[in-house]
Design a protein around this motif. Structure first.
Motif, PDB file in Angstrom:
ATOM      1  N   PHE A 169       0.814  -1.213   0.000  1.00 19.49           N
ATOM      2  CA  PHE A 169       0.000   0.000   0.000  1.00 19.49           C
ATOM      3  C   PHE A 169       0.855   1.274   0.000  1.00 19.49           C
ATOM      4  O   PHE A 169       0.335   2.373  -0.037  1.00 19.49           O
ATOM      5  CB  PHE A 169      -0.950  -0.002   1.198  1.00 19.49           C
ATOM      6  N   LEU A 222      -0.738  -3.244 -10.037  1.00 20.10           N
ATOM      7  CA  LEU A 222      -1.392  -3.490  -8.757  1.00 20.10           C
ATOM      8  C   LEU A 222      -0.910  -4.829  -8.222  1.00 20.10           C
ATOM      9  O   LEU A 222      -1.120  -5.860  -8.839  1.00 20.10           O
ATOM     10  CB  LEU A 222      -2.903  -3.510  -8.971  1.00 20.10           C
ATOM     11  N   ARG A 265      -6.053  -8.156 -10.743  1.00 22.08           N
ATOM     12  CA  ARG A 265      -7.033  -7.079 -10.654  1.00 22.08           C
ATOM     13  C   ARG A 265      -8.449  -7.606 -10.831  1.00 22.08           C
ATOM     14  O   ARG A 265      -8.662  -8.750 -11.200  1.00 22.08           O
ATOM     15  CB  ARG A 265      -6.722  -6.003 -11.681  1.00 22.08           C
ATOM     16  N   THR A 306      -7.762  -8.841   0.227  1.00 26.62           N
ATOM     17  CA  THR A 306      -7.163  -7.510   0.353  1.00 26.62           C
ATOM     18  C   THR A 306      -7.702  -6.819   1.600  1.00 26.62           C
ATOM     19  O   THR A 306      -6.961  -6.134   2.310  1.00 26.62           O
ATOM     20  CB  THR A 306      -7.463  -6.680  -0.913  1.00 26.62           C
ATOM     21  N   PHE A 341      -6.040  -4.797   4.878  1.00 29.23           N
ATOM     22  CA  PHE A 341      -6.429  -3.445   5.307  1.00 29.23           C
ATOM     23  C   PHE A 341      -6.908  -3.452   6.754  1.00 29.23           C
ATOM     24  O   PHE A 341      -6.749  -2.468   7.466  1.00 29.23           O
ATOM     25  CB  PHE A 341      -7.507  -2.872   4.385  1.00 29.23           C
ATOM     26  N   PRO A 369      -0.722   5.601   2.021  1.00 27.37           N
ATOM     27  CA  PRO A 369      -0.741   6.630   0.970  1.00 27.37           C
ATOM     28  C   PRO A 369      -1.210   6.146  -0.404  1.00 27.37           C
ATOM     29  O   PRO A 369      -1.040   6.872  -1.384  1.00 27.37           O
ATOM     30  CB  PRO A 369       0.726   7.072   0.919  1.00 27.37           C
ATOM     31  N   SER A 370      -1.829   4.975  -0.480  1.00 32.59           N
ATOM     32  CA  SER A 370      -2.116   4.345  -1.778  1.00 32.59           C
ATOM     33  C   SER A 370      -2.847   5.239  -2.781  1.00 32.59           C
ATOM     34  O   SER A 370      -2.485   5.300  -3.940  1.00 32.59           O
ATOM     35  CB  SER A 370      -2.949   3.087  -1.576  1.00 32.59           C
ATOM     36  N   TYR A 421      -9.417   0.577  -3.379  1.00 29.49           N
ATOM     37  CA  TYR A 421      -8.020   0.374  -3.776  1.00 29.49           C
ATOM     38  C   TYR A 421      -7.938  -0.436  -5.070  1.00 29.49           C
ATOM     39  O   TYR A 421      -7.235  -0.053  -6.005  1.00 29.49           O
ATOM     40  CB  TYR A 421      -7.287  -0.340  -2.644  1.00 29.49           C
ATOM     41  N   LEU A 422      -8.699  -1.527  -5.120  1.00 29.29           N
ATOM     42  CA  LEU A 422      -8.632  -2.406  -6.294  1.00 29.29           C
ATOM     43  C   LEU A 422      -9.228  -1.735  -7.532  1.00 29.29           C
ATOM     44  O   LEU A 422      -8.714  -1.890  -8.629  1.00 29.29           O
ATOM     45  CB  LEU A 422      -9.337  -3.730  -6.005  1.00 29.29           C
ATOM     46  N   GLY A 475      -6.806   1.148  -8.671  1.00 28.69           N
ATOM     47  CA  GLY A 475      -5.623   0.592  -9.322  1.00 28.69           C
ATOM     48  C   GLY A 475      -5.937   0.204 -10.749  1.00 28.69           C
ATOM     49  O   GLY A 475      -5.182   0.452 -11.666  1.00 28.69           O
ATOM     50  N   ARG A 476      -7.110  -0.386 -10.914  1.00 29.18           N
ATOM     51  CA  ARG A 476      -7.522  -0.806 -12.246  1.00 29.18           C
ATOM     52  C   ARG A 476      -7.732   0.402 -13.157  1.00 29.18           C
ATOM     53  O   ARG A 476      -7.280   0.437 -14.296  1.00 29.18           O
ATOM     54  CB  ARG A 476      -8.821  -1.585 -12.138  1.00 29.18           C
ATOM     55  N   MET A 494      -6.377   3.295 -12.961  1.00 28.07           N
ATOM     56  CA  MET A 494      -5.132   3.941 -13.323  1.00 28.07           C
ATOM     57  C   MET A 494      -4.372   3.159 -14.380  1.00 28.07           C
ATOM     58  O   MET A 494      -3.795   3.740 -15.276  1.00 28.07           O
ATOM     59  CB  MET A 494      -4.276   4.106 -12.066  1.00 28.07           C
TER      60      MET A 494
END
Lengths: 173, 312
Positions: free
Chosen positions: A69, A78, B2, B25, B29, B41-42, B301-302, B305-306, B308
């Protein structure tokens, strides 16, 4: 393909690293060894066993840290997060981070950020098995090095462990 | 690694591997949330708007906390007090917000399918925080996470969903999820609140006797009687509902096993759940709320990420 460390050499190197860490550690009770997930923990598991074998009474603490993270490349890739287990306070302790290969230094940068979220250590050191010299992208250097190698960008270093592969071995290809 | 979808519109669209990835995941967390600094900071450069066209306490706070714990920038929008009352359409409102460079939309709406409609017209990733009587995917994910935490896995576990099945988006999302993950599911409640097509559509057991459902299950997920969504009288009174279908302490005491009691909140105390059950050691209601933040962090988050990676 070139073998950098054979199984025997690797065992000797890990013993040496354990001795160096203890030599440089006047107060093991206030020292923590923290392996970086996922591949650093193979080395750190061996190291802590070695350290406890050399000094059975040493109360050095041991944890594992996942830095997923905190990565700076979330935009391009990812990664799957792994377990973090730090069941002690690192406040005012000496922390030794452990990873298998030091390359660009970005993983260690992320690990330092992650570590600071657990408290303010008195001192942080870095122990790596393989230091790929001249390929750093950040000003980060190891305090304990198994072996330094010169490699070019297209080459890869693979650290295999008996736990997850056939045998202990470090190869460059 | 992903998700197979760009948005989280419903559990219906997810593959079992997606659900597994989200829950795994979320486990990491949850550990982050125990640290001295409960923040990573993700999503530092991601802006998320929370678009709430319908009232919410838990879900909104939970999403906002999840976003802040991921270091995302957040904007909160509630329909009341906005230009929605001047007649601005949903699409216009969202497009105006997106033109200010917002990356993700978390949305709750009283119309079923509102986030699906939006997903066809805007580029940002959408997380459904509840749409009408359709789905509430993050609630089902946090329910699954809580069950997994208590029982180790979902496969083969017996889950009874009890109460107002017909008006509940939580029920529908839970049904999709539990069936996809191989759990055994029973729905229980008054016949007027259980749609007849469910048995066939989901291959679930239907039970009209709550005590029998409790004797069967490992976990009872008790749903709220949704008074605001009932235009017609489907049972005679709340008091009668409580007498016939409410969970009471002596029902749990009679069982020769210890089951866990869940509830998505807000609880109608003394209607579907008596206070001494809601506050008992078998109730994991507050743990569900706690897990909600970790699960929503995983989803954001997932998806981020995808988002981006597809852009670059």
């Amino acid at each position: 393909m070139k073998t950098i460390l054979t199984s025997n050499q690797l065992a000797i190197t890990i013993k040496r690293l354990a001795h160096q860490i203890l030599e440089n550690c006047p107060d093991p009770a206030n020292t923590c060894l923290i392996g970086i997930q996922p591949r650093g923990i193979w080395l750190s598991n061996r190291l802590i066993n070695e350290i406890r074998a050399i000094q059975p009474a040493s109360a050095m603490k041991y944890g594992i840290l996942d830095i997923t993270f905190y990565r700076d490349d979330v935009r391009s890739e990812l990664k799957v997060a792994n377990q973090t287990e730090i069941n002690f306070s690192i406040e005012n302790k000496k922390v030794i981070l452990v990873d298998d290969v030091l390359y660009t230094g970005r993983t260690i940068r992320a690990a330092l950020d992650a570590l600071m979220d657990f408290g303010r250590p008195a001192q942080v050191e870095l122990c790596v098995l393989i230091d790929r010299r001249f390929s750093r992208e950040l000003p980060i250097q190891p305090d304990y090095t198994g072996k330094s190698i010169d490699s070019i960008l297209t080459q890869k270093v693979q650290v295999a462990w008996a736990e997850n592969s056939e045998k202990d071995e470090v190869i460059l290809f | 690694m992903r998700l197979s979808t760009k948005h989280l519109l419903g559990i219906r669209d997810l593959a079992p591997s997606d659900i597994q990835l989200i829950l795994d995941t979320a486990t990491q967390f949850k550990e982050v949330l125990q640290r001295p600094v409960k923040k990573v900071p993700s999503l530092r450069d991601i802006t998320i708007v929370n678009l709430f066209y319908e009232n919410s306490t838990r879900t909104r706070i939970s999403f906002e906390l999840a976003e802040k714990r991921l270091s995302a920038d957040t904007i909160n929008f509630t329909a009341s007090g906005s230009s929605v009352s001047k007649g601005e359409t949903l699409l216009d409102t969202v497009n105006n917000i997106l033109s200010m460079k917002v990356d993700m939309v978390v949305m709750r709406h009283s119309a079923s399918g509102a986030p699906h409609f939006l997903s066809k017209h805007i580029p940002a990733a959408i997380v459904n925080a509840g749409d009408g009587i359709n789905e509430h995917p993050t609630q089902a994910l946090l329910d699954a996470f809580s069950i997994r935490e208590k029982l180790g896995s979902l496969e083969g576990k017996k889950i009874a969903i009890i109460g107002d099945i017909m008006h509940s988006r939580v029920a529908l999302s839970n049904l999709y999820l539990l069936k996809k993950m191989g759990a055994e599911v029973m729905v229980a409640g008054p016949p007027t609140l259980i749609p007849t097509y469910l048995k066939e559509a989901f291959d679930v057991q239907v039970e009209y006797n709550v005590e029998k459902a409790l004797a069967w299950c490992d976990v009872a997920n008790v749903l709220r009687i949704q008074l605001e969504r009932q235009n017609q009288v489907l049972f005679s009174s709340l008091r009668e509902y409580n007498l016939a279908y409410g969970l009471k302490k002596d029902m749990l005491a009679k069982l020769n096993k210890e089951i866990f009691v869940m509830h998505p909140g807000p609880i109608n105390r003394g209607v579907e759940l008596d206070s001494d059950v809601a506050d008992s050691g078998q109730s994991i209601i507050l743990q569900q709320v706690e897990n909600g933040v970790a699960v929503r962090m995983a989803v954001l988050y997932l998806l981020a990420g995808r988002e981006m990676t597809t852009q670059s």
